[in-house]
Design an enzyme around this catalytic site. Structure first.
Site, PDB file in Angstrom:
ATOM      1  N   CYS A 195       0.881  -1.178   0.000  1.00  0.00           N
ATOM      2  CA  CYS A 195       0.000   0.000   0.000  1.00  0.00           C
ATOM      3  C   CYS A 195       0.911   1.219   0.000  1.00  0.00           C
ATOM      4  CB  CYS A 195      -0.971  -0.024   1.187  1.00  0.00           C
ATOM      5  SG  CYS A 195      -0.179   0.010   2.791  1.00  0.00           S
ATOM      6  N   HIS A 231      -3.515   8.233   8.450  1.00  0.00           N
ATOM      7  CA  HIS A 231      -4.342   7.321   7.654  1.00  0.00           C
ATOM      8  C   HIS A 231      -4.782   6.082   8.423  1.00  0.00           C
ATOM      9  CE1 HIS A 231      -2.911   8.815   3.415  1.00  0.00           C
ATOM     10  NE2 HIS A 231      -3.149   9.803   4.256  1.00  0.00           N
TER      11      HIS A 231
HETATM   12  C1  RB5 Z   1      -4.018   5.460   0.464  1.00  0.00           C
HETATM   13  O1  RB5 Z   1      -4.247   6.823   0.445  1.00  0.00           O
HETATM   14  C2  RB5 Z   1      -3.198   5.060   1.702  1.00  0.00           C
HETATM   15  O2  RB5 Z   1      -3.900   5.394   2.873  1.00  0.00           O
HETATM   16  C3  RB5 Z   1      -2.913   3.573   1.650  1.00  0.00           C
HETATM   17  O3  RB5 Z   1      -2.236   3.247   0.484  1.00  0.00           O
HETATM   18  C4  RB5 Z   1      -2.003   3.050   2.728  1.00  0.00           C
HETATM   19  O4  RB5 Z   1      -0.837   3.819   2.855  1.00  0.00           O
HETATM   20  C5  RB5 Z   1      -2.651   2.826   3.969  1.00  0.00           C
HETATM   21  O5  RB5 Z   1      -2.016   2.352   4.895  1.00  0.00           O
END
Ligand code: RB5
Length: 141
Positions: free
Chosen positions: A73, A97
């Site tokens: 991610c 996030h």
């Molecule tokens: C996407 O914006 C981001 O939140 C995701 O790719 C990841 O880093 C989450 O942990």
């Protein structure tokens, strides 16, 4: 001790939009090593929810349809909940996030000053909520 070669190993791959490019790179690297991969998506940089792809990969491993898995991610954090942070970006992203409530640091990786700075970044960065909250709720479910 002799280690088994990983030839014949099947590797499941999955990412969200932010990990798409690196997943493609991993896939072609595995391919160049003659290893088999199973690509579970995503297929573009269009925004998706990373818990869906982490879930697919977990199911694939549980069913024995692959031997190993690689998840990508944006930060490398959301796919797992604890935050391994050796730099300021991941420390900040894990709060903004992922709303991570556990910070993990390597005592043999970081010097004391950088560790304290990373800890401060982590402690002082709030969760952004919004679309990130919806993604965390998927993990909880
Ligand atoms: C996407 O914006 C981001 O939140 C995701 O790719 C990841 O880093 C989450 O942990």
């Amino acid at each position: 001790m002799k280690y088994n070669s990983c030839s014949g190993t099947k590797v499941a791959l999955a990412s969200d939009h932010a990990g798409f490019q690196l997943k493609e790179l991993v896939k072609s690297h595995l391919n160049s090593r003659g290893l088999q991969s199973v690509d579970l998506g995503t297929d573009s940089e269009k925004s998706v929810d990373y818990p869906n792809f982490a879930h697919k990969l977990a199911e694939t491993l549980i069913k024995g349809e692959a031997d190993l898995g690689v998840l990508v991610c944006g930060s490398g954090l959301g796919m797992l909940r604890a935050a391994l942070c050796h730099d300021h970006f991941t420390a900040s992203a894990s709060r903004r996030h992922n709303n991570a409530n556990v910070l993990v640091m390597g005592g043999r990786v970081l010097g004391p000053d950088l560790a304290k700075e990373i800890l401060d970044t982590w402690l002082d960065t709030p969760f952004e909520g919004g679309r990130h909250l919806a993604r965390l709720e998927k993990i909880d479910r």
